[in-house]
Design a protein around this motif. Structure first.
Motif, mmCIF file in Angstrom:
data_model
loop_
_atom_site.group_PDB
_atom_site.id
_atom_site.type_symbol
_atom_site.label_atom_id
_atom_site.label_comp_id
_atom_site.label_asym_id
_atom_site.label_seq_id
_atom_site.Cartn_x
_atom_site.Cartn_y
_atom_site.Cartn_z
ATOM 1 N N ALA A 146 -18.361 6.844 -7.534
ATOM 2 C CA ALA A 146 -18.203 5.751 -6.573
ATOM 3 C C ALA A 146 -18.707 6.199 -5.201
ATOM 4 C CB ALA A 146 -16.744 5.347 -6.480
ATOM 5 N N LYS B 238 -8.795 10.180 -1.863
ATOM 6 C CA LYS B 238 -9.682 10.032 -0.717
ATOM 7 C C LYS B 238 -8.866 10.085 0.578
ATOM 8 C CE LYS B 238 -12.739 6.861 1.547
ATOM 9 N NZ LYS B 238 -12.968 5.468 1.797
ATOM 10 N N GLU B 239 -7.746 9.400 0.559
ATOM 11 C CA GLU B 239 -6.880 9.425 1.736
ATOM 12 C C GLU B 239 -6.436 10.849 2.046
ATOM 13 O OE1 GLU B 239 -4.823 5.092 1.047
ATOM 14 O OE2 GLU B 239 -3.606 6.916 0.955
ATOM 15 N N TRP C 104 0.784 -1.234 0.000
ATOM 16 C CA TRP C 104 0.000 0.000 0.000
ATOM 17 C C TRP C 104 0.816 1.284 0.000
ATOM 18 C CZ3 TRP C 104 -2.424 -3.037 4.296
ATOM 19 C CH2 TRP C 104 -3.297 -3.991 3.762
ATOM 20 N N PRO D 52 -18.187 5.319 -1.973
ATOM 21 C CA PRO D 52 -17.310 5.707 -0.848
ATOM 22 C C PRO D 52 -16.668 7.067 -1.078
ATOM 23 C CG PRO D 52 -16.815 3.496 -1.593
ATOM 24 C CD PRO D 52 -17.736 4.071 -2.594
ATOM 25 N N LEU D 53 -16.266 7.299 -2.314
ATOM 26 C CA LEU D 53 -15.628 8.578 -2.601
ATOM 27 C C LEU D 53 -16.621 9.715 -2.441
ATOM 28 C CD1 LEU D 53 -13.417 7.682 -5.673
ATOM 29 C CD2 LEU D 53 -12.796 7.876 -3.281
ATOM 30 N N ILE E 241 -9.130 12.892 3.647
ATOM 31 C CA ILE E 241 -9.370 12.565 5.060
ATOM 32 C C ILE E 241 -8.245 13.101 5.924
ATOM 33 C CG2 ILE E 241 -9.593 10.670 6.686
ATOM 34 C CD1 ILE E 241 -10.958 9.131 4.427
ATOM 35 N N ARG F 179 -7.735 8.034 -7.541
ATOM 36 C CA ARG F 179 -8.886 8.481 -6.744
ATOM 37 C C ARG F 179 -8.817 7.979 -5.312
ATOM 38 N NH1 ARG F 179 -14.261 7.179 -9.629
ATOM 39 N NH2 ARG F 179 -13.283 5.167 -9.831
ATOM 40 N N ARG F 180 -8.326 6.753 -5.186
ATOM 41 C CA ARG F 180 -8.268 6.194 -3.840
ATOM 42 C C ARG F 180 -7.302 6.995 -2.977
ATOM 43 N NH1 ARG F 180 -5.055 2.286 -1.519
ATOM 44 N NH2 ARG F 180 -4.016 1.823 -3.476
#
Lengths: 214, 959
Positions: free
Chosen positions: B98, B67-68, B19, B100-101, B71, B63-64
Motif C-alpha cells: 500500500a 503506521k501510526e 478510532w 501510504p504505508l 510515526i 497495518r494502519r
C-alpha cells in the motif's frame, strides 16, 4: 549542499529535523540545542545569517592541555577546507524558527528565499500555517471543488508527514529541487490524491468525512 | 461559529468512539505541547516510548495502527529519545504494497538509519524493486531512500535502475534520478559515469547543474569547452526564454542562474579566454538585476562573486562595485562579503563604501561584525594596521566563542607580524593577544615572538636591539603582577626574562629570580612553565657567575629547587639538578656551558647522520644486513598486495551484489618522510604560504615570489620575518603631513610623496562634503582607508607583502614591479570590446546556435556516455530549438490567482522590512480571518487552551 533543515519553536523544542548527512539522534539534539543557543541570543533586527563553523565544524575540546594541539589541527583543517564554511540562515516567524544549514556551495540570500518558499508552501497547504499545524494533528484539506474547508481529524503526525513530504519536494538529497511553491503544492496534492486512491486501507470512515463535507 | 462547535463536538465524539487509540494521541500531543519544561516533556515521551515498545512487538498489529506507531516513533526520536527498537518495523513497512504505508516506511528509514546501518541490507532489495515500479510515487520514495541510504558498496546494486530512470516520462522522476546520481558521485566519484547534460525539461537541466558544479570544481580544465554552452544557457535564462512557471518573484529561474554563475566563476578563474565569453552576459545580468527583491540581490551577489573570480574586466568591476549596496542587514552582509571579494582585485573599491563599512563594524549584529572584520583583515596595510588590530583585539576580548576567538587571535598575530609599524607596538599587541587568548593561539606564535625578541628583527643597530629587549623585559615584569596569565604567555615571559632580564643591568638578578619563583608558585602553573622558569633561573645564575659576581641563593629559589628535584616529572628533576650542579662550577666552565645570548646561534643538524658511517660500515663488514629505507621496503609490490588484501577483507564480511568489480588502480601510496626530529624546528618561522593563504592570493605579483620562497622554505629559517621589520614604516596615527615626512626620511623615495599627499587632500575634500557624518567615524574612516588613497601605499603594500626570500630585491624594484599589473590590465582592456555598452550581439558569441545542441556535441568529456543518451540525442536533434520546443510544450500557465500572489508579495516585502517590525508577526495571515477563527475554535474544542507558550500566535489568530 544543504546539510540540514531545522524547524523549532522559540523555546528550542524541535518541530522538524532533517539532516541530509546522517547524524545520530544524540548529535541531532546537541546540534539543535547549540543552534537554538545561537539564535536565541540574537536580537531581532539583525541579519538572518550566522556562520556556523563552530557548531557544525570541527569540535573544540575545552581541556586546556589539548588546546594548542587542537588549534593547530583546526587551523590546518581550515586551510584545507577553506571553502567549506558552514553557514546557517534562519527565519523567525511567529513562534517558530526555520533554519537551513548549508555549505559554501549555496548562496545565502537564495537560501533565505528557499525558506520563504517552504513557509509559503506550508502556508498554502495548511492555510495560514502556525505552530499548531505542525504540533497538533489537525489536517486541513482545502477542497477546491467544494470551495469549502473540510477538517479531518487524522492520526498524529499526518501534518508532520505532510511537512516532510513538502520538504522532500523542495530539497532532495541536500540539493534544491524545486523553488516554485505552486509546483510543490501541486506535487504534494497529487501525492495525497494518489495515496488515497491507491490506499487499500481507509483512514477516515466515509460516513464521518461525508458528514463534515458541507 | 455554531457550526464549528458542532464539528468539534463530533470530532471529539469520534475520537472516543471510532478510532480507538486516537484519544491517546490527542492526549500525548496535547501534553507535549503544554509541557512546561524539558524534563516534563522527557517524562511524557519516555512513557510513550515504553508503551510503543510494548505494543509494537505485539503480534498482529493492524497495518494502519503500525503506521501510526512508526510515526510516533519518528516523533519520539526527533525529540531525542532512542527508538532503535522500532527500526526493524520501519524496514518491514517499506515492503508493504500500500502506497501510504510504503511512503511512511521510507520516510522513517531515511530518518532513522545511517548509510552504514546493518538493516540497510534488508532494504536494498525493496529499493531495487521499487525503482522499477510503474507508480511514479513509489519510484520517488525509493529514490529519496537511495539518496540517504545507499553507500559506496551498495551503489552498484541500484545504479542500473537509477540510470534507467533518466529516461522516465515524468519530469520529476528524471530530476530526482539526476540528484541521486549526484549523490552517488559524492559518495564515490568513480562509480558514476552517466551524467547527462541535456534534457528537454529545464527543470531537469537545472538539476544537472548541481553534479556538474561538483565535477567542474574537481577538474576545471576538462570542462573548459562547455563555457560557451553555459553562457548560452545563462543568456537564454536571463532573457526569460524559460516558461513562466520557472519565474520566482519576477526573476527568471534565479536558482538556475545562481548555479550557472557559480559554474562560470569556476571555469573563468584565471582563464582570460573563457572569461572573455562571459563578460557580455554578466553585463546583461548586472543591468537587468532589480535590487528590490531578495532573490534579485542573490543573483546580483552571485554575479559579483563571479566577476571577482574570473579574469578581471575593468568595466564589470566598476559595475560590480556600484552594486554593493547596503540597505537591510542581510544586504549589508552580502555587500561586505562582496566588497571583500572585489578588494582582492582592486583595493580602491572599498574606499567609496568606507562609512558603510564602519557602520557595519558598530552594528549590534555579530555575524555582520565578523564579516566586516574579515573584510578589514583583507584590506590591512601598514598604514591602517594599528587601528584594525586594535579593533580586533577589542572585539576579541568581548567574545566568548572559543572557536572564533582563536581565529581572530591568529589573525591579529598574523597582521601584527606582517605590518607592525614599530617594535614596541608589536610587543604590546602580542602581549594583549596572549593575555586574552593565550591558550588559544598557536604555539608557533609564541616561538616566533621569542625569536623576534632574540634576533632583534634583523636590525644591525645593536642599540635598538637591546632597547627593544629591555622594553620587552619591562613590560613583562609589569604584566607578571596580573593574575591568571595563560600558560603559553608565561612560557614566553620566563624565556625572555631568563635571556635578557639582567642584560641591561637595570634589574638585579635577585629581583628577576624572585619574580620567576613567584611564577612557579602560581596556582595554575603547569610543568612546562615550571621548566621554563627553572631554565630561566639557571640562565640568570650562569650569566651572573660568568660575570664573576656572587649568586646569593634566595630562600624561595632554594625551596623551588628542592621541590623540583623531587618532582614527578623527570624533566623538571633534571633541570633542578643541573641548576644545582651549575652553581658549584667555576666561572670559566659556566661560561662555556651557558654562553651569553646563545639562543641565536644556529645549530647544525647532520640529517644524513654521516658521523655514523664508520659504524655502519663496520657492522656491514661484520655481516649485518644493509639498511633498506622504509619507502623501498613497502614498495610497489607490497602496496598492491596490501590493497588487494584490504579489498578481500572488505568483501569477506559484506554482501556483494555483483560478481566482482574491476580492480581499481591503487592510489598513490604516500609514506610520511621520516626525518630526524629536530628540537629547533619549532623556532623556524612558519612558511608564509601556509600562514596566510588569503593574502597571498591577493596579489598575483607576490604569489610568484611566494612560490620561490616556498621553494627556499627550508633554508629560510632565520631571515624570514626580519625583512618585514627591515625598516621603520609609516605610522598612521600621526597625521598625513607627518606621514609623508617620515616616508621621505626613511624611504628615500621622494617623488612618490607628492602624489600621496595630493590624493589624500582630494579625499579630505570629498569627505568634507559629507557634514552629516560624525567626526569620530570620519576619523576612523580616515585611519582605516586613508592609506589606500595614494597609489604609493598600494605599491608599498605589494612590496611589503612580497615575501621574504630576497630581501634586497623585493624592496628596490618594488616600484617598477608593482606597476606591471596595471599595465597588463590596460593591455587586457582593449582586447575585450566594451562589453557593457554592447547593444547588438557579439559577433563572436554563438548565442544563435542552440546551446543544448552544443552540449550534446560536447558531451564527450564526460566519460562513457551511456547508450541511453544516444536515443535522446537523436530525438534532441530533430527539434531544432529545444528551448522553443519546451516553450511551446509548456505554455505559460496563468500562474496563480491574484490574491495568492499578492499575499506572497506582501510576505516578501514584509520580510524585507520586517527586521524592524517584530511585534507584528511576519506571516501575513491572508485574507481569511474566519479561517484563523475556525482553527482557534477547533483548538479550544479539543481542549487546547491558549497558553503563554505562543501568545503571538494567538494574538495573530484572533486579531
Amino acid at each position: 549542499m544543504i546539510r540540514a533543515v531545522i524547524v523549532m519553536n522559540t523555546q528550542g523544542k524541535p518541530r522538524l529535523l532533517k539532516f541530509y548527512e546522517f547524524q545520530p539522534p544524540e548529535k541531532q539534539q546537541e546540534l539543535t540545542r547549540s543552534v537554538f543557543a545561537v539564535l536565541s541570543g540574537r536580537p531581532d533586527n539583525v541579519s538572518n545569517f550566522v556562520e556556523a563553523d563552530a557548531i557544525f565544524g570541527p569540535v573544540i575540546f575545552s581541556s586546556l592541555l589539548f588546546v594548542s594541539f587542537v588549534a593547530e589541527i583546526t587551523k590546518k583543517k581550515k586551510q584545507e577546507e577553506f571553502k567549506e564554511g558552514t553557514r546557517l540562515v534562519y527565519k523567525h516567524l511567529a513562534t517558530l524558527y526555520f533554519v537551513f544549514v548549508f555549505d559554501s556551495c549555496e548562496n545565502e540570500l537564495a537560501m533565505l528565499d528557499l525558506i520563504q518558499v517552504l513557509v509559503e508552501t506550508l502556508d498554502r497547504c495548511f492555510k495560514n500555517v502556525c505552530e499548531l499545524d505542525i504540533v497538533f494533528n489537525f489536517n486541513k484539506i482545502y477542497n477546491n471543488q467544494m470551495k469549502t474547508t473540510v477538517f479531518m481529524y487524522v492520526e498524529l503526525g499526518s501534518s508532520y508527514v505532510q511537512m516532510h513530504t513538502i520538504l522532500d519536494e523542495i530539497i532532495f538529497g541536500g540539493q534544491v529541487l524545486e523553488t516554485s511553491s505552486e509546483r510543490v503544492l501541486k506535487a504534494v496534492e497529487e501525492i495525497s490524491r494518489l495515496e488515497k486512491s491507491s490506499s487499500s486501507v481507509s483512514f477516515v470512515p466515509k460516513s464521518v468525512s461525508g458528514r463534515f463535507g458541507r | 461559529m455554531e457550526q464549528l462547535k458542532t464539528i468539534g463536538r463530533e470530532l471529539a465524539i469520534g475520537s472516543h468512539g471510532g478510532w480507538g487509540q486516537s484519544k491517546e494521541f490527542l492526549d500525548l500531543v496535547k501534553s507535549i505541547g503544554e509541557a512546561r519544561s524539558k524534563a516534563e516533556e522527557d517524562r511524557i515521551i519516555l512513557r510513550e516510548v515504553e508503551s510503543l515498545r510494548r505494543r509494537i512487538a505485539e503480534p498482529d498489529v493492524p497495518r494502519r495502527k503500525m503506521k501510526e506507531y512508526i510515526i510516533r516513533l519518528v516523533y519520539a526520536e526527533m525529540l531525542g529519545h532512542d527508538a532503535s527498537f522500532g527500526y526493524i518495523h520501519a524496514v518491514k513497512m517499506t515492503h508493504d504494497d500500500a502506497l501510504p504505508l510504503k511512503r511512511t516506511g521510507y520516510l522513517a528509514v531515511t530518518l532513522f538509519l545511517s548509510e552504514d546501518h546493518d538493516l540497510i541490507i534488508l532494504i536494498v532489495n525493496t529499493i531495487q524493486k521499487d525503482l522499477r515500479s510503474d507508480n511514479y510515487l513509489v519510484v520517488c520514495a525509493a529514490l529519496a531512500a537511495v539518496c540517504k541510504l545507499i553507500n559506496e558498496e551498495t551503489i552498484p546494486a541500484v545504479l542500473p535502475q537509477v540510470v534507467d530512470l533518466l529516461a522516465h516520462p515524468k519530469e520529476a522522476v528524471r530530476r530526482k534520478a539526476v540528484m541521486a546520481l549526484h549523490r552517488f558521485y559524492q559518495r564515490s566519484p568513480a562509480s558514476v559515469s552517466h551524467l547527462r547534460l541535456c534534457d528537454n525539461d529545464p527543470g531537469v537541466m537545472g538539476a544537472t547543474l548541481c553534479p556538474l558544479f561538483d565535477l567542474i570544481s574537481a577538474d576545471v580544465n576538462s570542462y573548459k569547452d562547455l563555457v560557451i554552452s553555459f553562457v548560452g544557457i545563462l543568456k537564454q535564462v536571463a532573457e526569460r526564454r524559460l516558461p513562466k512557471t520557472y519565474d520566482y518573484h519576477q526573476m527568471a529561474a534565479p536558482f538556475i542562474q545562481i548555479k550557472l554563475l557559480k559554474i562560470l566563476a569556476l571555469l573563468g578563474s584565471g582563464d582570460k579566454q573563457a572569461s572573455g565569453h562571459m563578460y557580455n552576459v554578466l553585463g546583461d545580468i548586472f543591468r537587468k538585476c532589480e535590487q528590490s527583491s531578495n532573490i534579485g540581490n542573490a543573483v546580483l551577489y552571485e554575479s559579483i562573486c563571479c566577476v571577482s573570480s574570473i579574469y578581471p574586466n575593468a568595466k564589470l568591476l566598476e559595475a560590480a562595485a556600484e552594486a554593493t549596496s547596503n540597505d537591510s542587514h542581510n544586504l549589508k552582509y552580502m555587500g561586505v562579503d562582496a566588497l571583500g571579494r572585489l578588494i582582492r582585485i582592486n583595493p580602491d573599491i572599498a574606499e567609496e563604501h568606507q562609512l558603510a563599512v564602519i557602520d557595519c563594524l558598530e552594528d549590534p549584529d555579530d555575524t555582520l561584525k565578523r564579516k566586516t572584520f574579515e573584510l578589514l583583515y583583507k584590506m590591512t596595510k601598514p598604514t591602517n594596521v594599528e587601528v584594525i588590530v586594535d579593533r580586533m583585539i577589542e572585539y576579541m576580548i568581548n567574545i566568548s566563542d572559543n572557536h572564533y576567538k582563536t581565529e581572530i587571535a591568529s589573525r591579529c598575530v598574523e597582521l601584527a607580524e606582517q605590518f607592525a609599524p614599530t617594535n614596541e607596538w608589536f610587543i604590546r599587541t602580542m602581549n594583549k593577544v596572549f593575555e586574552h587568548a593565550g591558550d588559544l593561539v598557536n604555539v608557533r606564535v609564541a616561538h616566533n615572538l621569542m625569536r623576534l625578541i632574540a634576533e632583534g628583527f634583523g636590525e644591525d643597530d645593536e642599540g635598538a636591539e637591546s632597547q627593544l629587549r629591555s622594553s620587552a623585559v619591562d613590560s613583562y615584569l609589569r604584566i607578571l603582577g596580573e593574575p591568571k596569565l595563560p600558560s603559553l604567555f608565561l612560557q614566553v615571559i620566563c624565556w625572555v626574562l631568563g635571556e635578557y632580564g639582567t642584560a641591561d643591568g637595570k634589574y638585579p638578578a635577585a629581583y628577576i629570580i624572585g619574580k620567576l619563583c613567584d611564577v612557579t608558585e602560581a596556582l595554575l602553573c603547569d610543568d612546562t612553565v615550571k621548566a621554563y622558569a627553572i631554565s630561566a633561573i639557571m640562565k640568570i645564575c650562569a650569566f651572573e657567575i660568568s660575570e664573576g659576581r656572587k649568586v646569593e641563593m634566595l630562600p624561595e629559589c632554594q625551596s623551588l629547587i628542592d621541590e623540583l628535584s623531587t618532582s614527578h616529572s623527570t624533566d623538571l628533576q633534571q633541570r633542578a639538578y643541573e641548576l644545582q650542579a651549575l652553581l658549584c662550577l667555576e666561572s670559566q666552565a659556566v661560561e662555556s656551558v651557558m654562553p651569553l645570548d646563545a639562543s641565536c646561534e644556529d645549530i647544525e643538524i647532520d640529517k644524513n647522520l654521516t658521523f655514523l658511517k664508520d659504524f655502519v660500515q663496520q657492522s656491514i663488514e661484520n655481516g649485518a644486513r644493509p639498511y633498506i629505507p622504509e619507502s623501498e621496503r613497502s614498495g610497489t609490490s607490497n602496496v598492491s598486495n596490501f590493497k588487494s588484501q584490504y579489498q578481500h577483507e572488505a568483501s569477506s564480511h559484506m554482501l556483494r551484489f555483483e560478481a566482482y568489480e574491476l580492480p581499481r588502480p591503487s592510489p598513490a601510496h604516500v609514506i610520511p618522510q621520516v626525518s630526524v626530529p629536530t628540537p629547533i624546528a619549532d623556532f623556524f618561522p612558519v612558511p608564509e604560504t601556509t600562514y596566510n593563504s588569503e593574502t597571498s592570493q591577493a596579489s598575483k605579483l607576490s604569489s610568484v615570489a611566494d612560490a620561490s620562497s616556498a621553494a627556499h622554505g627550508i633554508k629560510l629559517h632565520l631571515d624570514g620575518v626580519q625583512r618585514r621589520w627591515g625598516r621603520p614604516t609609516y605610522s598612521s596615527s600621526s597625521g598625513p603631513s607627518s606621514t609623508t615626512s617620515t616616508e621621505k626620511t626613511t624611504n628615500g623615495v621622494t617623488h612618490i610623496d607628492g602624489v600621496g599627499s595630493q590624493s589624500r587632500d582630494k579625499l579630505n575634500e570629498s569627505r568634507r562634503q559629507q557634514p552629516e557624518v560624525s567626526a569620530e567615524k570620519q576619523k576612523l574612516a580616515a585611519s582605516l582607508f586613508g592609506g589606500s588613497a595614494g597609489k604609493t601605499e598600494k605599491k608599498a603594500t605589494s612590496t611589503q607583502r612580497a615575501p621574504k626570500g630576497n630581501t634586497r630585491n623585493a624592496e628596490r624594484p618594488g616600484v617598477s614591479r608593482s606597476v606591471s599589473p596595471e599595465t597588463s590590465k590596460e593591455k587586457a582592456a582593449p582586447s575585450v570590446p566594451d562589453l557593457l555598452d554592447l547593444g547588438e550581439p557579439n559577433p563572436t558569441s554563438t548565442t544563435i546556435v542552440d546551446p543544448f545542441k552544443q552540449l550534446e556535441g560536447l558531451v564527450g568529456p564526460t566519460p562513457v556516455p551511456s547508450p541511453l543518451d544516444n536515443s535522446v540525442k537523436t530525438s534532441g536533434l530533430e527539434t531544432p530549438d529545444l528551448m522553443a520546443a519546451v516553450y511551446t510544450d509548456l505554455p505559460p500557465s496563468g500562474s496563480s490567482s491574484g490574491s495568492l500572489t499578492s499575499t506572497t508579495r506582501d510576505m516578501h516585502s514584509a520580510d524585507k522590512t520586517s527586521n524592524t517590525a517584530t511585534s507584528e508577526p511576519s506571516i501575513k495571515k491572508g485574507p481569511f480571518p474566519q479561517d484563523s477563527l475556525r482553527k482557534d475554535a477547533r483548538a479550544r474544542q479539543v481542549g487546547v487552551t491558549p497558553t503563554r507558550n505562543n501568545p503571538n500566535l494567538f494574538k495573530d489568530l484572533l486579531g
